[in-house]
Design a protein around this motif. Structure first.
Motif, PDB file in Angstrom:
ATOM      1  N   HIS A 163      51.515  67.723  54.369  1.00  0.00           N
ATOM      2  CA  HIS A 163      50.991  66.690  55.265  1.00  0.00           C
ATOM      3  C   HIS A 163      50.288  65.643  54.422  1.00  0.00           C
ATOM      4  O   HIS A 163      49.309  65.942  53.717  1.00  0.00           O
ATOM      5  N   THR A 223      58.414  68.568  55.330  1.00  0.00           N
ATOM      6  CA  THR A 223      57.487  69.038  56.363  1.00  0.00           C
ATOM      7  C   THR A 223      56.494  70.087  55.886  1.00  0.00           C
ATOM      8  O   THR A 223      55.580  70.449  56.633  1.00  0.00           O
ATOM      9  N   GLN A 255      55.572  61.206  51.875  1.00  0.00           N
ATOM     10  CA  GLN A 255      55.731  62.222  52.915  1.00  0.00           C
ATOM     11  C   GLN A 255      57.197  62.552  53.152  1.00  0.00           C
ATOM     12  O   GLN A 255      57.583  63.732  53.228  1.00  0.00           O
TER      13      GLN A 255
END
Length: 212
Positions: free
Chosen positions: A42, A39, A34
């Motif tokens: 997910h 961002t 991640q």
């Protein structure tokens, strides 16, 4: 936003080899992935201690058969762009499966489930990345040897068997054992450095799959 599901066992959950607990979030490979992806993606981590590919284990109060729970997990988190599966270590127990060929069959069943699950809202089946877990290590502990017997040797075959299952099914493949080794403390689990290494190593592969 792209969504990635990491479906695994204690290596995904973050089990600390000395049995003292769970690795910090920043050290578990799905969370490292991640962080590497940023961002726009997910990453969902679904790791259960003791989970198998497609075999029953009645020694736990949890349902450890990965084939029995995968559809529910897919339905919980859809729509998904990618499912990463890293299972097979627990299959190596002599009372579960104990051989690489049987575990390959389990992986093939999981691929089939991902491809045929009854997704809703016109969601399409996600892409799949199959990861073979690091091979079991040799430790001088009687119960360990009785539990795995031929499993240590068989675990060294998983990468070859998984690749032969993934490629004809048009799934991506990665050998986690190429960047990570099991801890000499228990021969099964990963220390923080090795679990982080998996997350970092597959980040470029995932970017390519998701066309980021």
């Amino acid at each position: 936003m792209k969504t990635v599901l990491c479906y695994g066992d204690s290596l995904t959950w973050g089990y600390i080899p000395d049995g003292s607990g769970r690795h910090a979030l920043k050290d578990r490979w799905p969370q490292v992935l991640q962080a590497e992806l940023g961002t726009h993606v997910h990453v969902v981590a679904d790791g259960l201690n003791g989970r198998t590919t497609a075999y029953d284990d009645h020694l736990s109060g949890f349902e450890r058969n990965g084939a029995k729970t995968l559809t529910t997990v897919l339905g919980t988190h859809f729509p998904l762009d990618l499912v990463i599966i890293m299972l097979g270590t627990n299959d190596m127990k002599n009372f579960i499966c104990g051989n690489a060929q049987g575990t390959k069959r389990g992986i093939q069943r999981l691929i089939e489930i991902v491809r045929t699950a009854p997704y809703q809202k016109e969601a399409k089946a996600p892409k799949i990345l199959i990861m073979s877990p690091p091979a079991l290590g040799e430790i001088d502990e009687p119960e360990f040897r009785l539990t795995f017997e031929q499993g240590i040797e068989q675990s060294r075959l998983l990468a070859t068997f998984y690749k032969s299952a993934a490629e004809p099914a048009n799934c991506a493949f990665f050998d986690a054992g190429s960047v990570a080794k099991t801890s000499p403390l228990d021969g099964v689990h990963l220390d923080a450095e090795n679990t982080r290494a998996i997350g970092k190593a597959i980040a470029p592969i995932v970017r390519d799959i998701l066309e980021l």
